[in-house]
Structures are given as structure tokens and as C-alpha cells.
Design a protein around this motif. Sequence first.
Motif, PDB file in Angstrom:
ATOM      1  N   GLN A   6      47.854  10.119 -11.734  1.00 42.73           N
ATOM      2  CA  GLN A   6      47.669  11.621 -11.638  1.00 42.73           C
ATOM      3  C   GLN A   6      47.762  12.329 -10.246  1.00 42.73           C
ATOM      4  OE1 GLN A   6      44.456  11.186 -15.108  1.00 42.73           O
ATOM      5  NE2 GLN A   6      44.488  13.148 -14.250  1.00 42.73           N
ATOM      6  N   SER A   7      48.037  13.654 -10.313  1.00 48.66           N
ATOM      7  CA  SER A   7      48.144  14.448  -9.004  1.00 48.66           C
ATOM      8  C   SER A   7      47.971  15.836  -9.406  1.00 48.66           C
ATOM      9  CB  SER A   7      49.482  14.341  -8.236  1.00 48.66           C
ATOM     10  OG  SER A   7      50.438  14.604  -8.995  1.00 48.66           O
ATOM     11  N   THR A  22      49.570  16.793 -13.321  1.00 49.29           N
ATOM     12  CA  THR A  22      50.846  15.845 -13.631  1.00 49.29           C
ATOM     13  C   THR A  22      50.291  14.510 -13.578  1.00 49.29           C
ATOM     14  OG1 THR A  22      52.411  17.494 -11.971  1.00 49.29           O
ATOM     15  CG2 THR A  22      52.944  14.929 -12.406  1.00 49.29           C
ATOM     16  N   CYS A  23      50.904  13.936 -14.484  1.00 47.25           N
ATOM     17  CA  CYS A  23      50.734  12.356 -14.738  1.00 47.25           C
ATOM     18  C   CYS A  23      52.162  11.444 -14.737  1.00 47.25           C
ATOM     19  CB  CYS A  23      49.976  12.223 -15.983  1.00 47.25           C
ATOM     20  SG  CYS A  23      49.872  10.510 -16.631  1.00 47.25           S
ATOM     21  N   ARG A  24      52.281  10.486 -13.935  1.00 44.46           N
ATOM     22  CA  ARG A  24      53.366   9.776 -13.759  1.00 44.46           C
ATOM     23  C   ARG A  24      53.212   8.355 -14.364  1.00 44.46           C
ATOM     24  NH1 ARG A  24      57.423  10.438  -8.913  1.00 44.46           N
ATOM     25  NH2 ARG A  24      58.132  12.105 -10.251  1.00 44.46           N
ATOM     26  N   SER A  28      58.780   3.981 -18.182  1.00 40.77           N
ATOM     27  CA  SER A  28      58.927   4.686 -19.241  1.00 40.77           C
ATOM     28  C   SER A  28      58.204   4.700 -20.278  1.00 40.77           C
ATOM     29  CB  SER A  28      60.716   4.924 -19.672  1.00 40.77           C
ATOM     30  OG  SER A  28      60.722   5.904 -20.842  1.00 40.77           O
ATOM     31  N   GLY A  66      56.750  17.061 -21.231  1.00 41.78           N
ATOM     32  CA  GLY A  66      57.204  15.752 -20.678  1.00 41.78           C
ATOM     33  C   GLY A  66      57.548  14.648 -21.544  1.00 41.78           C
ATOM     34  N   ALA A  69      58.519   9.150 -17.918  1.00 42.65           N
ATOM     35  CA  ALA A  69      57.461   8.764 -17.186  1.00 42.65           C
ATOM     36  C   ALA A  69      56.797   9.907 -16.648  1.00 42.65           C
ATOM     37  CB  ALA A  69      58.201   7.865 -16.093  1.00 42.65           C
ATOM     38  N   ASP A  70      57.305  11.121 -16.629  1.00 40.74           N
ATOM     39  CA  ASP A  70      56.587  12.341 -16.020  1.00 40.74           C
ATOM     40  C   ASP A  70      55.962  13.281 -16.985  1.00 40.74           C
ATOM     41  OD1 ASP A  70      59.156  11.955 -13.781  1.00 40.74           O
ATOM     42  OD2 ASP A  70      56.974  11.560 -13.249  1.00 40.74           O
ATOM     43  N   THR A  72      53.143  16.654 -17.901  1.00 45.24           N
ATOM     44  CA  THR A  72      52.157  17.763 -17.454  1.00 45.24           C
ATOM     45  C   THR A  72      51.334  18.378 -18.374  1.00 45.24           C
ATOM     46  OG1 THR A  72      54.263  18.413 -15.865  1.00 45.24           O
ATOM     47  CG2 THR A  72      52.390  20.089 -16.405  1.00 45.24           C
TER      48      THR A  72
END
Lengths: 108, 126
Positions: A6-7, A22-24, A28, A66, A69-70, A72
Motif C-alpha cells: 500500500q502507498s 493505492t494497493c499493488r 495479477s 482497479g 495488480a493495481d 485504488t
Amino acid sequence: DIQMTQSPSSLSASVGDRVTITCRASQSISSYLNWYQQKPGKAPKLLIYAASSLQSGVPSRFSGSGSGADFTLTISSLQPEDFATYYCQHSYGTPPWTFGQGTKVEIK
Amino acid sequence: QVQLQESGPGLVKPSQTLSLTCTVSGDSIRNGVYYWSWIRQPAGKGLEWIGRIYPSGSANYNPSLKSRVSMSVDTSKNQFSLKLSSVTAADTAVYYCARQGFDCSSINCYYWFDPWGQGTLVTVSS
């Protein structure tokens, strides 16, 4: 295991602000992504499931988007009761299902 | 309204076994609709999924804990339980039980944790 990142780890915002977290995922995960809100001393509360579906009873100012892989989480207009820590969690494939490290939303 | 409540000792000695029970109200575990999970959170840290159990007794565990974890279910009491053996200070955490909800209305099945119990702090210390 799939790693969730997370960021930012924390952010300061004012009431009324638009907030984006954001979460990555490390691979996938299609739309297998959930978001939770946790307040101090309380259990996490489900906000969003399947990346963009709003849990019943959750205010519409919360939204998720999202795929792949990305992802929000967006709070369209931050309210006093929204100051908390937010976690993403994947539910892709077989266990273990992992959580992000959390994003703390603080008052500016 | 479904509610979950954790119970068990708040203090466990190192090398001993941690035992917790989750009591469910407002839903019947016996219905066989949901999985039931345990999740933990060390103080000031993130969340770790421990494992889940189905009413039949079938369980899945986090590989990082698999050698020390066992779960069971008692449908007559509407409870499910967690045992974690050979505990160390690293196992000190708030332990939550949760229902694993799902949506299989599309070709895919989506799972999530909701609702959660209030959590119980377990401290490992001599």
C-alpha cells in the motif's frame, strides 16, 4: 504468497478533502481485492469487496477501482469519522490471503 | 445481525498452546454456507490470516503457521476454535475471528471477511 503493498503508509488530510490510497499486488489478482477500515481498538470493517463493490451500509463517498495488480480506494470527501487505518486484502486463488501493511489517514 | 465473540486466556506461557474459541450468534455454523476464519494482529502492525474452517471440519491454514495450528468446529454450540502450539513472544497479538463471506453470482467467486469479532489480546510471557 502474493504480497500486497500500500502507498502511502500514512497521509494527513483535512475534512472535505479527496483522498486516494493505492494497493499493488505482486502479481495479477484480477478483481479479487477487498478494502477494510480499522479504527483504534476496533476490528476491521469491510468497505469494498471485489475491487469495486460497496458493502451494504457503507457511505457512497467510499469507492474502489482497479484490476490486475493495481487498485485504488478513494474517499471523495473526507469526514471526521473517516480518520482511521485502511487495509487492502487479496482473495485470489488458494490461501493464504494476505493484507497490505495499512495506510493511516490522519487529521491535518 | 451476525455477531462473533472471541474467548480464551489472555496470557499464555512460552512453549505452551494458545487456545481460543469464537462463539457465533445470529447465524448457524451448521447451515454450511460459510467458512470461518481466524486472523491476528500484533500491536501496531498489520493483519495476518491464520486459517479457516468449514462446518464439516475441513480446514486451510497459512503455510507460515501450518505446523503449529489446528482448528475445530462444534456445531452444537455454534462455536469454532483455534489452537496454536509452541508459542513464543512473536505470537503475542490481538486474535480475531471472522466469517468469510462470498459472492458467486458471476463465473467467479469473491471472498471477504465480514463480520469480525471484537478481538482478544493474547500475550505470550512467562
